[in-house]
Enzyme design. Structure first.
Site, PDB file in Angstrom:
ATOM      1  N   HIS A  13      -7.260   0.608   5.009  1.00 20.91           N
ATOM      2  CA  HIS A  13      -5.945   1.077   5.379  1.00 20.91           C
ATOM      3  C   HIS A  13      -5.490   2.188   4.570  1.00 20.91           C
ATOM      4  O   HIS A  13      -5.070   3.216   4.977  1.00 20.91           O
ATOM      5  CB  HIS A  13      -5.212   0.068   5.765  1.00 20.91           C
ATOM      6  CG  HIS A  13      -3.569   0.331   6.305  1.00 20.91           C
ATOM      7  ND1 HIS A  13      -3.564   0.775   7.560  1.00 20.91           N
ATOM      8  CD2 HIS A  13      -2.520   0.985   5.823  1.00 20.91           C
ATOM      9  CE1 HIS A  13      -2.152   1.307   7.862  1.00 20.91           C
ATOM     10  NE2 HIS A  13      -1.802   1.359   6.931  1.00 20.91           N
TER      11      HIS A  13
ATOM     12  N   ASP B 280       5.979   4.167   4.535  1.00 19.20           N
ATOM     13  CA  ASP B 280       6.999   3.292   5.132  1.00 19.20           C
ATOM     14  C   ASP B 280       7.047   1.676   4.280  1.00 19.20           C
ATOM     15  O   ASP B 280       7.666   0.934   4.677  1.00 19.20           O
ATOM     16  CB  ASP B 280       6.614   2.816   6.473  1.00 19.20           C
ATOM     17  CG  ASP B 280       5.245   2.531   6.969  1.00 19.20           C
ATOM     18  OD1 ASP B 280       4.447   3.081   6.151  1.00 19.20           O
ATOM     19  OD2 ASP B 280       4.914   2.039   7.774  1.00 19.20           O
TER      20      ASP B 280
ATOM     21  N   HIS C  55       4.351  -5.511   8.108  1.00 15.58           N
ATOM     22  CA  HIS C  55       5.128  -5.452   9.294  1.00 15.58           C
ATOM     23  C   HIS C  55       5.169  -6.505   9.792  1.00 15.58           C
ATOM     24  O   HIS C  55       4.507  -7.398  10.054  1.00 15.58           O
ATOM     25  CB  HIS C  55       3.964  -4.317  10.400  1.00 15.58           C
ATOM     26  CG  HIS C  55       3.929  -2.959   9.895  1.00 15.58           C
ATOM     27  ND1 HIS C  55       4.923  -2.006  10.067  1.00 15.58           N
ATOM     28  CD2 HIS C  55       2.834  -2.183   9.340  1.00 15.58           C
ATOM     29  CE1 HIS C  55       4.682  -0.826   9.728  1.00 15.58           C
ATOM     30  NE2 HIS C  55       3.637  -0.868   9.154  1.00 15.58           N
TER      31      HIS C  55
ATOM     32  N   HIS D 261       1.901   3.907   1.642  1.00 21.23           N
ATOM     33  CA  HIS D 261       2.195   4.665   2.676  1.00 21.23           C
ATOM     34  C   HIS D 261       3.781   4.825   2.862  1.00 21.23           C
ATOM     35  O   HIS D 261       4.395   3.751   2.089  1.00 21.23           O
ATOM     36  CB  HIS D 261       1.736   3.946   4.059  1.00 21.23           C
ATOM     37  CG  HIS D 261       0.300   4.723   4.291  1.00 21.23           C
ATOM     38  ND1 HIS D 261      -0.305   3.915   5.134  1.00 21.23           N
ATOM     39  CD2 HIS D 261      -0.272   5.435   3.917  1.00 21.23           C
ATOM     40  CE1 HIS D 261      -1.543   4.337   5.242  1.00 21.23           C
ATOM     41  NE2 HIS D 261      -1.797   5.455   4.481  1.00 21.23           N
TER      42      HIS D 261
ATOM     43  N   TYR E 150      -8.557   6.421  12.065  1.00 21.80           N
ATOM     44  CA  TYR E 150      -9.404   6.996  10.832  1.00 21.80           C
ATOM     45  C   TYR E 150     -10.883   6.999  11.457  1.00 21.80           C
ATOM     46  O   TYR E 150     -11.284   6.578  12.429  1.00 21.80           O
ATOM     47  CB  TYR E 150      -9.752   5.811   9.778  1.00 21.80           C
ATOM     48  CG  TYR E 150      -8.394   5.535   9.069  1.00 21.80           C
ATOM     49  CD1 TYR E 150      -7.283   6.557   8.848  1.00 21.80           C
ATOM     50  CD2 TYR E 150      -7.921   4.348   8.305  1.00 21.80           C
ATOM     51  CE1 TYR E 150      -6.055   6.300   8.207  1.00 21.80           C
ATOM     52  CE2 TYR E 150      -6.820   4.035   7.448  1.00 21.80           C
ATOM     53  CZ  TYR E 150      -5.943   5.296   7.515  1.00 21.80           C
ATOM     54  OH  TYR E 150      -4.699   4.893   6.696  1.00 21.80           O
TER      55      TYR E 150
ATOM     56  N   HIS F 245       0.597  -1.228  -0.166  1.00 25.48           N
ATOM     57  CA  HIS F 245       0.012   0.054  -0.013  1.00 25.48           C
ATOM     58  C   HIS F 245       0.876   1.394   0.274  1.00 25.48           C
ATOM     59  O   HIS F 245       2.098   1.428   0.576  1.00 25.48           O
ATOM     60  CB  HIS F 245      -1.037   0.032   1.111  1.00 25.48           C
ATOM     61  CG  HIS F 245      -0.256   0.178   2.605  1.00 25.48           C
ATOM     62  ND1 HIS F 245       0.163  -0.901   3.110  1.00 25.48           N
ATOM     63  CD2 HIS F 245      -0.011   1.243   3.343  1.00 25.48           C
ATOM     64  CE1 HIS F 245       0.664  -0.640   4.285  1.00 25.48           C
ATOM     65  NE2 HIS F 245       0.397   0.749   4.421  1.00 25.48           N
TER      66      HIS F 245
HETATM   67 ZN   LIG Z   1       0.334   2.065   6.190  1.00 23.29          ZN
END
Ligand SMILES: [Zn+2]
Length: 293
Positions: free
Chosen positions: A170, A98, A235, A96, A201, A94
């Site tokens: 997400h 990171d 993660h 983001h 959110y 996705h």
């Molecule tokens: Zn994320």
């Protein structure tokens, strides 16, 4: 089951300091690259994951970590004896900072084709500008998507097939990838689950984006029905990567990454967390005045 990592804490601190804050630096600690199983390798940092799948026709990398993770990933690929120039396809969980931050550099170094979902393509192209929650605050080097991948669509490189499943919420285009990996005469279903967290959110009333709560519900339903022998995610703490790596290095057999029950636990943990957030927000709407205590 414990999920120690707090995405919300991370995003709160990242919001203020970018990758330079202590928690981001901790997530970006180098770890030795290793073979997870078969032709699937771990080439990411301590917490922000990056996976390498090798084939005789070239290689695939899923996720690029932070912008600062890209050089680590390149070193890790080389340390395992592979060439970054042989990476033909780049994928992303996705958009983001990171997980997408290192993609521009990896694309430039490898010359690979970058494939991602329609839902995240614009955010990737804009380097995080205009994020529905973070606005223009969590930026990363922009990266152009060469090919859009739709829900249930597969890509193939050599004999390796990967399938994309849209698991939005997400981010709008948050993607779960699945593949099959063979090792020791057996074939395993591998799921690279996209982040299932709702951070801070707004899920009720004026939602962070229209339909976000329904998207999360859809995502949990999708994750539940994917066959899974080996659960991975973006993660490390989501699938206890460090502990399993240590067990693997100790020579544990069967391979500790093989755990057909883990996907169910993972989904139920995050589904519960999501519903707790949703219920709290619903309660806040129905009883706006705090009770006197
Ligand atoms: Zn994320």
């Amino acid at each position: 089951m414990k999920y120690a990592f707090s995405s919300i804490l991370f995003f709160a601190t990242a919001l203020a300091f970018g990758q330079k804050d202590p928690e981001s630096r901790e997530q970006n600690q180098p770890v030795p690259p290793f073979r997870i199983i078969g032709n699937l390798y771990y080439v990411g940092a301590k917490e922000v994951c990056s996976f390498l799948i090798t084939t005789p026709a070239g290689h695939i990398i899923l996720d690029g970590g932070f912008a600062e993770t890209a050089p680590q990933i390149e070193r890790n690929v080389a340390q395992l004896g592979f060439k970054i120039e042989d990476v033909k396809i780049l994928l992303n969980s996705h958009a983001h900072l990171d997980h997408a931050g290192g993609l521009a550099e990896l694309k430039q170094k490898s010359g690979a084709k970058f494939m991602a979902s329609a839902g995240d393509a614009e955010l990737l192209r804009k380097g995080g500008h205009g994020d529905f929650r973070f606005g223009d605050t969590l930026l990363f080097p922009p990266v152009v998507v060469d090919q859009i991948i739709g829900d249930g669509e597969s890509i193939q490189l050599g004999n390796q097939k990967l399938t994309a499943w849209m698991t939005p919420g997400h981010t709008k285009g948050n993607t779960t990838w699945t593949t099959k990996i063979s090792d020791g005469g057996k074939t395993y279903d591998v799921v690279f689950a996209g982040s299932p967290t709702a951070l801070d959110y707004k899920l009720v009333g004026k939602e962070s984006y229209p339909g976000i709560a329904a998207d999360f519900e859809k995502t949990f339903a999708v994750l539940k029905r994917l066959p899974c022998d080996i659960l991975l995610s973006d993660h490390g703490s989501f699938f206890h990567s460090e502990k399993k790596r240590e067990r693997l290095m100790r020579g544990e057999n069967p391979n500790p990454f093989i755990d057909p029950g883990e996907s169910r636990q993972f989904v139920s943990h995050f589904e519960k967390e999501f519903h707790e957030k949703l219920d709290l927000q619903k309660k806040a709407v129905t009883s706006p005045t705090p009770s006197p205590e």
